[in-house]
Design a protein around this motif. Sequence first.
Motif, mmCIF file in Angstrom:
data_model
loop_
_atom_site.group_PDB
_atom_site.id
_atom_site.type_symbol
_atom_site.label_atom_id
_atom_site.label_comp_id
_atom_site.label_asym_id
_atom_site.label_seq_id
_atom_site.Cartn_x
_atom_site.Cartn_y
_atom_site.Cartn_z
ATOM 1 N N HIS A 1 -5.643 51.287 54.299
ATOM 2 C CA HIS A 1 -7.213 51.576 55.016
ATOM 3 C C HIS A 1 -7.954 51.397 53.708
ATOM 4 O O HIS A 1 -8.973 50.844 53.716
ATOM 5 N N GLU A 2 -7.941 52.255 52.751
ATOM 6 C CA GLU A 2 -8.964 52.599 51.649
ATOM 7 C C GLU A 2 -8.933 51.549 50.695
ATOM 8 O O GLU A 2 -10.031 51.064 50.310
ATOM 9 N N HIS B 1 -11.194 48.862 51.871
ATOM 10 C CA HIS B 1 -12.875 49.111 51.284
ATOM 11 C C HIS B 1 -13.005 48.477 49.897
ATOM 12 O O HIS B 1 -13.774 47.843 49.462
ATOM 13 N N GLU C 1 -16.122 49.734 58.893
ATOM 14 C CA GLU C 1 -14.547 50.243 59.050
ATOM 15 C C GLU C 1 -13.545 49.048 59.471
ATOM 16 O O GLU C 1 -12.354 49.170 59.208
ATOM 17 N N SER D 1 -10.957 47.601 56.885
ATOM 18 C CA SER D 1 -9.997 48.546 56.806
ATOM 19 C C SER D 1 -9.004 48.890 57.713
ATOM 20 O O SER D 1 -7.882 49.083 57.515
HETATM 21 ZN ZN LIG Z 1 -12.828 53.530 56.137
#
Ligand SMILES: [Zn+2]
Length: 642
Positions: free
Chosen positions: A440-441, A444, A470, A473
């Motif tokens: 997820h990170e 970004h 978001e 991600s």
């Molecule tokens: Zn996030």
Amino acid sequence: MSHLEPLTLPATDDLEAWNGFLDTRVLGGLEEARGLVAVLRETPAGDPETLLVWNDLHVALANAFAVAGLLSQVHPDGELRERAEGYEQQLHELRTTLMLDPVVYAVLSAAPTDGLPDGADRVLADALRSFRRSGVDRDERTRERLRELSARETDLGQAFSRNIRDGAGETRVPASALAGLPDDYVEAHPADEDGKVTITTGYPDTNPFLMFSADPKARHAVMHTFLNIGWPANDPVLHDLLRVRDEQARLLGYASWPDFDAEVKMIGTGDAVAAFIDKIAEDATASAERDAALLLERARQDHPGLGRLDVADARYYGEVVRRERFDVDGQAVRRYFASDRVRAGLLEVTGRLFGLEYVPVPDAPSWHTEVATYDVRLVESGDLLGRIHLDLHPRAGKYNHAAQFDLVRGVGGRQLPEGVLVCNFGRTRMDHSEVVTLFHEFGHLLHHVLAGRHPWVRFSGVATEWDFVEAPSQMLEEWAWDHGVLSSFAVDEAGEPIPAALVERMRAADELGKGYYARTQMYYAAVSYRFHAELPVDLTKRSQELSDRYAVWAQLPGTHFHCGFGHLEGYGSGYYTYMWSLVIAKDLFSAFDEGDLFAPDVATRYRDTVLAAGGSRDAADLVEAFLGRPYDSRAFTAWLEG
Ligand SMILES: [Zn+2]
């Protein structure tokens, strides 16, 4: 294209040089920014350079903000961190003053865009809107009131968060209530002379307890304490905060705070937030009822005749049903996720997916020896796109969640993007949930690097609407749930890759409860939106009504969830955003072939149309350009109902 170099950071253990670096980047940036504000104030109306100076000013501010923000969270030296935090305050002050400066506003209002790089009209429109949203075009008395309200909002927001921090409570329960909790948890909670153990309201204490303690009375006591964090201190603070925000919005010409807030988001209006919450709650109903019935049926084996599960039982029975039906043992799963292999796997997977090569730069110094630095190159051209720094393990004084930070925002022909992943994973093995967080990170981080070649810093990196950021991600998380992907790096000590059947069970266990989870989230979103839209007199009563309307589980009597709901500070009326971007993430993912998550065409197209575009177009247009149609919620609804 000119050849750009990454920053040269000071030697890791040279504290003096790091202090010098902080001053150069931040104080130097502040000085440069002040100079550019002065230039703007004297720029004659219609000067063709106006918007370029505006861009220069924002490059200087972005550079200063990035270094102050990053070092205040990651540098090992406490004094340096504190100094960086103080600098952040100065930067905020400069920005607030700038956005209420009628002279600069008048100059910008007359700024021509002819002959400037593509996107100049968008940059200008965005700048003028930001000025108006600050109230620069209001009379002096109104501006003064807005300044007061803004300072008051900051104070109240800080008080709200402080009351949550200081209002942390604890519950004493019999030591026998620890039956079912992991060994290290039991060891960390020794019984006192009365045979009681103390459970604090901190997440690492409360969450496992609510998940695993088989003692319903103790669970209710712990949950009762947790749902009274910040009560009663925060009730009047929240009242005031809601009123201050409402007055700000009205002075600026909006009907309500949600309308003001939503104007710069994909969702557009406050009414649309209300409609979205109801739609998701409705779509989630069947799935929520189906899974809630499973939990209730299981709970009735322990408590015959039980009517409805409440919030103190739901998580526990969720875990029981998961364990009994899907046979997923978190400890056994960890065997497959050695930290160094996961990191290598992540780079291999995303490199292959997006046509990138990550070249380690082992000699590059950084703020800590555990930071790993890589240059990011585009495979097809060999172009250097930017640099990334992975700071993945915990240490004293470091930011304690997981997030992507900027070191440099990329600007085409001027500066290479550099981003930092700041996480707190174990050094040897990871839980699968941590692997998901890492993907997820990293989403970004890729967004930051891939969108780093625009001439306008306003478009650089993760510069899209706040309810879209978001989505990329959340979509990348899907790769961490795919057996084909995971088996490429998740192997146990004997070299055996993670079995497909285990991943299948992990996915099934994860899917359990998505409907009631969505309804709970819509309860939180409704509190966040309706409190701001309605300014209820009795917040506890309104929160209870919204719980009855949206949440699946019964609320505990005598509790005051809203007083401890910290997101009311940062998200304001916009807590819906996480679910909103999840809807779009599911829609984006529908363009990929689930049988072949590495299919190169669609991934490259996504990279170029959505990620590389940064904030240069509205998110809705980017998504439409990628999907070939406007976004919709069909994929999300199908997932919820599946
Ligand atoms: Zn996030």
